[in-house]
Design an enzyme around this catalytic site. Sequence first.
Site, PDB file in Angstrom:
ATOM      1  N   CYS A  96       9.215 -29.769  -3.933  1.00 61.07           N
ATOM      2  CA  CYS A  96       9.614 -30.444  -5.177  1.00 61.07           C
ATOM      3  C   CYS A  96       9.923 -31.918  -4.912  1.00 61.07           C
ATOM      4  O   CYS A  96       9.511 -32.797  -5.657  1.00 61.07           O
ATOM      5  CB  CYS A  96      10.886 -29.820  -5.763  1.00 61.07           C
ATOM      6  SG  CYS A  96      10.778 -28.082  -6.147  1.00 61.07           S
ATOM      7  N   ASP A  97      10.721 -32.156  -3.882  1.00 59.35           N
ATOM      8  CA  ASP A  97      11.370 -33.453  -3.734  1.00 59.35           C
ATOM      9  C   ASP A  97      10.890 -34.291  -2.548  1.00 59.35           C
ATOM     10  O   ASP A  97      11.291 -35.448  -2.398  1.00 59.35           O
ATOM     11  CB  ASP A  97      12.890 -33.242  -3.595  1.00 59.35           C
ATOM     12  CG  ASP A  97      13.460 -32.458  -4.778  1.00 59.35           C
ATOM     13  OD1 ASP A  97      12.865 -32.523  -5.860  1.00 59.35           O
ATOM     14  OD2 ASP A  97      14.494 -31.786  -4.608  1.00 59.35           O
ATOM     15  N   CYS A 115      14.448 -27.809  -1.903  1.00 58.12           N
ATOM     16  CA  CYS A 115      13.030 -27.588  -2.210  1.00 58.12           C
ATOM     17  C   CYS A 115      12.202 -28.781  -1.739  1.00 58.12           C
ATOM     18  O   CYS A 115      12.088 -29.787  -2.439  1.00 58.12           O
ATOM     19  CB  CYS A 115      12.846 -27.371  -3.716  1.00 58.12           C
ATOM     20  SG  CYS A 115      11.129 -27.107  -4.207  1.00 58.12           S
TER      21      CYS A 115
END
Lengths: 214, 309
Positions: free
Chosen positions: B140-141, B137
């Site tokens: 997300c990261d 992701c």
Amino acid sequence: MPLLKDEDQKYLRAEFARKLTGPVKIVFFTQAQDCMFCQPTEQIIRELLPLSDKLSLETHAFAPGSEEATRYGIDKIPAIVLVGAKDYGVRFYGIPAGFEFSTLVADIIDVSRGETSFSPEARDKVRAIAKPVDIQVFVSPTCPYCPPAVRLAHMAAIENGLVTAAMVESTEFPHLAHQYNVAGVPRTIFNGTVSLEGAAPEALFIEKLLEAAR
Amino acid sequence: MPDIPTFDIAIIGGGPAGLTAGLYAGRGGLRAAVVEKLMPGGLVANTERIDNYPGFPEGISGYDLAQRMQAQAAKFGAQFVSDEAAAIAIEPKSFLVRLSSKAQLRAKALVIASGAYPRTLGVPGEKELLGKGVSYCAVCDGAFFKNQDVAVVGGGDSAVQEAVYLAGLCSTVTVVHRRSSLRAAESLQRVAFRNGKISFSWNRTVVAIEGGTQVEGLRVMDKETMKEEVLPVSGVFIYVGYHPNSAVVKDLVQLDENGYIVTDENLMTSAPGIFAAGDVRRKLVRQISGAVGDAATAAVAAQQYIENL
């Protein structure tokens, strides 16, 4: 410009009217300067407040070691504490924006009711914990997998007075993210030692929580 | 035992297909429940920008699109259940859905819109270094790899799209692909080829992800020379396709050899009353627009099925 659109306000007002049973005090620690996310965090809280007469706000200018900061164990800002019938140990460090806004709303409902949506088995296991456990859940606002991880941690805090749980917005607290080797979110840290990657199912979360409580 | 909540239609999954099925069912006057364990939007919610969904010429973030779809379904009365379908039992003229929380719900028809989850590479280091530089992701990261060198594995739309997103944060992005050309849409390819931070490592397969407490390198092998080399990266983002989330109905409906649900032209599965829509269904193209189209058909067909019960 308001963050919450008219229809969101309408939805939340109805949701709060239907689900909030007891008062929830939002205790907010902030600082006028040198805190990039304090003002936007305050705006989120201020837009929530008028949506239910059960919500109230108590704002403190953050001073490390001050009486209020010590009482709630606050060491960084922006910080939000949700207090219902008591202080359940539910904390947010950093802005509860993006996907985390839904976490804040769900937590307000749980804190107001003093109950959670744990399965009966999970609830019994959490309630039986007899040692303090502090949970930090590292997130980013753009992470759709993060809210369930924060929710599990906050629910554990609501169910057991020995458990405290905080959402930590990783990009605002890079030193903590670095200290706990956070290179992906959600990452849940129990008592600084036991860790859990990703949005784990309830059973795995409970397993790790119990491991930290041994 | 408290009464089990009963609906006309239970929709398993809250991505674009599930939310659209909720919208159509609600507009059709049915009592509809949408069961989603994570956030509304499913895989769409972790897509930074969507350029191929009609009606948004400027593009739209997956998060915004998901929120809008959910709001529209809610407006027409769809109820959202934050849980996961753990088991489904077929009853006379209805289905009993047991949820992970042990709660249950009953419905006259089901729409399975549970989507797909990212495939893993299955190489050494991948599992061990998850959350330590291995990610599925980018939104997300990605921020953890600001001004660092990262690799993206894959050659489809997701891989190229996320490589472009990461190039906005990272120093360099190396796209590792096992073929000599991309499968991604032409327009995405052009954007990636023009981006000075993105380079391509063609015809290479991933052998291992290396590192101790953090990712330190990606070991790849040239498919022609069989030579291995290690790309010094601190992040590896994996976009190598998907697996269907069909486990909950695997004993109830016919699946193809890859686990995708087989349907007829009205999107009914081999079990009467169970319909399927979106990525979980066997089909050629898996796109949001297709998921939405599936869902409209499945919801209307489910309504007809209920009326004829």
